[in-house]
Design an enzyme around this catalytic site. Sequence first.
Site, PDB file in Angstrom:
ATOM      1  N   HIS A  91      -2.796   7.998   6.170  1.00 27.61           N
ATOM      2  CA  HIS A  91      -3.026   6.679   5.562  1.00 27.61           C
ATOM      3  C   HIS A  91      -4.392   6.166   6.015  1.00 27.61           C
ATOM      4  O   HIS A  91      -5.151   5.649   5.200  1.00 27.61           O
ATOM      5  CB  HIS A  91      -1.907   5.719   5.965  1.00 27.61           C
ATOM      6  CG  HIS A  91      -1.947   4.416   5.247  1.00 27.61           C
ATOM      7  ND1 HIS A  91      -1.866   4.311   3.875  1.00 27.61           N
ATOM      8  CD2 HIS A  91      -2.059   3.142   5.715  1.00 27.61           C
ATOM      9  CE1 HIS A  91      -1.927   3.044   3.523  1.00 27.61           C
ATOM     10  NE2 HIS A  91      -2.053   2.308   4.622  1.00 27.61           N
ATOM     11  N   GLU A 103      -0.667   5.082  13.472  1.00 30.19           N
ATOM     12  CA  GLU A 103      -0.450   6.357  12.777  1.00 30.19           C
ATOM     13  C   GLU A 103      -0.693   7.539  13.705  1.00 30.19           C
ATOM     14  O   GLU A 103       0.053   8.527  13.675  1.00 30.19           O
ATOM     15  CB  GLU A 103      -1.331   6.458  11.535  1.00 30.19           C
ATOM     16  CG  GLU A 103      -1.040   7.703  10.710  1.00 30.19           C
ATOM     17  CD  GLU A 103      -1.716   7.734   9.357  1.00 30.19           C
ATOM     18  OE1 GLU A 103      -1.314   8.550   8.506  1.00 30.19           O
ATOM     19  OE2 GLU A 103      -2.665   6.938   9.146  1.00 30.19           O
ATOM     20  N   LYS A 113      -9.734   7.852   2.653  1.00 25.91           N
ATOM     21  CA  LYS A 113     -10.187   6.476   2.432  1.00 25.91           C
ATOM     22  C   LYS A 113     -11.598   6.276   2.966  1.00 25.91           C
ATOM     23  O   LYS A 113     -12.274   5.313   2.600  1.00 25.91           O
ATOM     24  CB  LYS A 113      -9.229   5.489   3.098  1.00 25.91           C
ATOM     25  CG  LYS A 113      -7.874   5.352   2.404  1.00 25.91           C
ATOM     26  CD  LYS A 113      -7.022   4.292   3.081  1.00 25.91           C
ATOM     27  CE  LYS A 113      -5.680   4.105   2.375  1.00 25.91           C
ATOM     28  NZ  LYS A 113      -4.765   5.232   2.568  1.00 25.91           N
ATOM     29  N   CYS A 163       0.806  -1.225   0.000  1.00 26.91           N
ATOM     30  CA  CYS A 163       0.000   0.000   0.000  1.00 26.91           C
ATOM     31  C   CYS A 163       0.839   1.275   0.000  1.00 26.91           C
ATOM     32  O   CYS A 163       0.300   2.375  -0.022  1.00 26.91           O
ATOM     33  CB  CYS A 163      -0.948  -0.001   1.191  1.00 26.91           C
ATOM     34  SG  CYS A 163      -1.961  -1.496   1.249  1.00 26.91           S
ATOM     35  N   HIS A 219      -9.920   1.765   0.107  1.00 25.94           N
ATOM     36  CA  HIS A 219      -8.459   1.606   0.086  1.00 25.94           C
ATOM     37  C   HIS A 219      -8.024   1.025  -1.251  1.00 25.94           C
ATOM     38  O   HIS A 219      -8.295  -0.132  -1.554  1.00 25.94           O
ATOM     39  CB  HIS A 219      -8.039   0.697   1.237  1.00 25.94           C
ATOM     40  CG  HIS A 219      -6.564   0.676   1.498  1.00 25.94           C
ATOM     41  ND1 HIS A 219      -5.645   1.289   0.689  1.00 25.94           N
ATOM     42  CD2 HIS A 219      -5.843   0.092   2.503  1.00 25.94           C
ATOM     43  CE1 HIS A 219      -4.434   1.090   1.163  1.00 25.94           C
ATOM     44  NE2 HIS A 219      -4.523   0.377   2.263  1.00 25.94           N
ATOM     45  N   PHE A 235       1.818  -3.374   3.991  1.00 26.59           N
ATOM     46  CA  PHE A 235       2.211  -4.689   4.481  1.00 26.59           C
ATOM     47  C   PHE A 235       3.669  -4.932   4.096  1.00 26.59           C
ATOM     48  O   PHE A 235       4.103  -4.595   2.998  1.00 26.59           O
ATOM     49  CB  PHE A 235       1.351  -5.783   3.857  1.00 26.59           C
ATOM     50  CG  PHE A 235      -0.045  -5.896   4.427  1.00 26.59           C
ATOM     51  CD1 PHE A 235      -0.489  -5.092   5.453  1.00 26.59           C
ATOM     52  CD2 PHE A 235      -0.925  -6.841   3.906  1.00 26.59           C
ATOM     53  CE1 PHE A 235      -1.764  -5.209   5.964  1.00 26.59           C
ATOM     54  CE2 PHE A 235      -2.216  -6.975   4.421  1.00 26.59           C
ATOM     55  CZ  PHE A 235      -2.631  -6.158   5.450  1.00 26.59           C
TER      56      PHE A 235
END
Length: 415
Positions: A305, A316, A337, A165, A342, A403
């Site tokens: 994010h 975050e 998002k 991502c 996403h 990830f």
Amino acid sequence: MKHRRRVVITGLGCVTALGQSAKEMFEAVCRGDSGVSPIESFDVSDYPVKFGGEVKDFHIKNYISVREGRRLDRFAQFALASAMQAVDDSGLDFGLENRSRMGVIVGTGIGGISEIEEQHKRLLKKGPKRVSAFCVPKLMGNAASGIVSMHYGLKGPNICIVTACASASHAIGEAFYNIITDRSDVMITGGSEAALTPVGLASFCSLKSLSTRNDSPQTASRPFDKDRNGFILAEGAGVLVLEEYEHARRRNATIYAELLGYGATGDGYHITAPLPDGRGAADAIRIALADAELNADQVDYINAHGTSTQLNDLAESMAIKNVFGEHVYKLAVSSTKSSLGHLLGGSGAVELVIAAKTVADSVIPPTTNLENVDKKCDTKIDYVSGAARQAKVNIAISNSFGFGGHNCCLVIGKV
């Protein structure tokens, strides 16, 4: 030390579930609209999650011939369409340019998964001789950067970056450095993803990372909310034209924002979970700010994010508190998002498009569906719940985490 060249954003393009142009998408995000809907492209009756950020009514024939389009996986189609929009928006005339000084870096997290699924079915039903000769060029992750480079005949760097991502943000950061270091004058860059497929959806369902709010899909993504329960799988692409500042000035280009800094780190911790204290993310932000030669208290807005998962949002939040200290309560933080879902490897590019429009238009988009801020994420932080707001934004940052422990931060500013 050699003089550092300045880099500006002169073109924006995107294909998303909430609009198939930068203008349309940004206006919808600022209205608080949702691009989330029941999945229609395949049968989801046996799936625990039945909705996503699906791009409806996209037709590659609006950009290239149907014959050419059939040779591209959906993710590469999205990338090419977005790139063509961005180039048109920039006003570049490649006939007047040195194409050896122009390149492409486009990221993707997964690449041509729909082609892999389709050809695997064909293999099982009809045997190996019936697998398409276009299977490899369609499934490979670098097909998006390759087709954009080929479409415009560009001879500079042609690179694909795959960091889950964070792919698009890393692609943009590396394109930025290609211009800074005088290897290129113009870079077409961003990210694309089309993983909303039977295997793609099933995989994330099995990972239990998706929201299961089938009764209310449009309110399912709720970053930083205490009742968040997973992200929404979406598809689409974002592409930007980056250009050396003097090059853009000479041709009187419209400049949305200046790209000022890029930071990238690794967690070295877990294949899917972030460091619980957000230390890796915090380090990426610090590196990006140092690269931009800015202090933390100069930042006005963070496009987070903000995936709407328990672990990511908390990590975050801790990261930005760590970096910004008391200033965190004076800046705005929102996760778009909440409206778009996403886009995995495409998310960072679409979110930088949003950040660039935020700087250019002085409008901060909201975090939709945010009703009760999780105390662990700090209720005193301004997550821009409710509605968009008019505000001058001189400096903005965009965060992307993937990830594998990939962390990336981009810093932009008003010119």
